[in-house]
Scaffold this active site. Sequence first.
Site, mmCIF file in Angstrom:
data_model
loop_
_atom_site.group_PDB
_atom_site.id
_atom_site.type_symbol
_atom_site.label_atom_id
_atom_site.label_comp_id
_atom_site.label_asym_id
_atom_site.label_seq_id
_atom_site.Cartn_x
_atom_site.Cartn_y
_atom_site.Cartn_z
ATOM 1 N N GLY A 71 27.270 47.564 42.245
ATOM 2 C CA GLY A 71 25.891 47.896 42.065
ATOM 3 C C GLY A 71 24.798 47.015 42.217
ATOM 4 C CD GLN A 105 19.750 44.769 37.845
ATOM 5 O OE1 GLN A 105 20.329 43.566 37.616
ATOM 6 N NE2 GLN A 105 18.537 44.954 38.327
ATOM 7 C CB SER A 106 26.685 43.642 41.166
ATOM 8 O OG SER A 106 27.693 42.566 41.391
ATOM 9 C CG ASN A 107 26.547 39.843 36.013
ATOM 10 O OD1 ASN A 107 25.062 39.585 35.848
ATOM 11 N ND2 ASN A 107 27.027 40.794 35.329
ATOM 12 C CB VAL A 144 26.237 41.386 44.449
ATOM 13 C CG1 VAL A 144 25.322 41.273 45.544
ATOM 14 C CG2 VAL A 144 27.275 42.339 44.758
#
Length: 350
Positions: free
Chosen positions: A88, A90-92, A94
């Site tokens: 997503g 807001q992925s940490n 990524v």
Amino acid sequence: MKLPMTAAERLDVARHIEKKIPRQRLAAYPTPLQSFNRLSAMQSGPKLWVKRDDLIGFALGGNKIRGLEVMLADALKVEADTLITGAGVQSNHVRATAFVAAFAGLDCIAVYWGKPPPNIDGNYRVTTMLDAQVHFTQNDDRASVDGAIETIADRMRRSGRRPYPIPRGGACMMGVLGHVLAVCEAYRQCLELAISPDAIVIAVGSGGTYAGWLLGTKLLNLNWRIIGYSVSRDPKEAGVQIARLANQAAAWLGSEFGFSVMDAPVQGGFIGPGYGIPSPEGANAIKLAARFEGLLLDPVYTGKAMAGFLHGLDSGVFDACENVIFLHSGGEPAFFAGQGEWLGIHPRVI
Ligand SMILES: *Cc1c(COP(=O)(O)O)cnc(C)c1O
């Protein structure tokens, strides 16, 4: 394989594991294992320890760095030129991958489900600033990311590039190995503190972290109960994935341990309205942890796990426990995404 029974034997196994797993260190370890007592004393609960993986000193920290250290060692070995992953917006994971790629001089491609968001904030702002190329699947199905990662990687290979695809959320065998190393680290800290935790509380997303802790505690023959609170999947489905990942990592390590979904119980009930959407219980837990312990949790993972833990304290789940470790797996950038209406806070202007 003989199970280690004494501290000396366990340390031997830990050293063996640490030698075997290739890791490109990005930060200094161990992360602190701190005692936090105001929150659980409030409920006359067990002694609460927090494993501060939010303080991993690279790329804003968080559990994803541990897995990425193992993946980076592998990517460098195969001379990859690009890390591709997704999740997503807001992925940490990524964001952490984009940091690792930039640091290692590799390109990064971030694949997100859905459409571009209206604001470039939180983790997405960091990933964008790091110059990752971003691709939106235009499909709200989270699994749409998986196919897109493969398609892009294939296209790159055909044009002579060397992509290193990392599965959505970082949930892969390599990542699990990074969390096995975390157990070795935590075991040494517990020896030093002369404590034996009865339970380890963790947030469960794609399950790689749980899988690593499950396998690590098994390899060291520790009777630490892993209590995972799902923040996205159905608990049973998460358990299946955890067992599968733990089995792959066990096989890689040459261990004969096998896990089934029965070995990986996951608690439901604290997902709230959905993955990535803050819940009222999580918001309350975030406020309590901040005000009582000086600890900032995140709305997507650790806040919901803390809500589960606090409910567990209330309902007697931890009554027989003397020491509990809560894994703070990071994720704070998501706290700063959006307007924060979910917190229900107002400035106390005087
Ligand atoms: C990804 C993540 C988790 C969950 O880890 P999984 O291995 O995906 O289960 C927990 N906390 C934070 C902050 C994360 O970013």
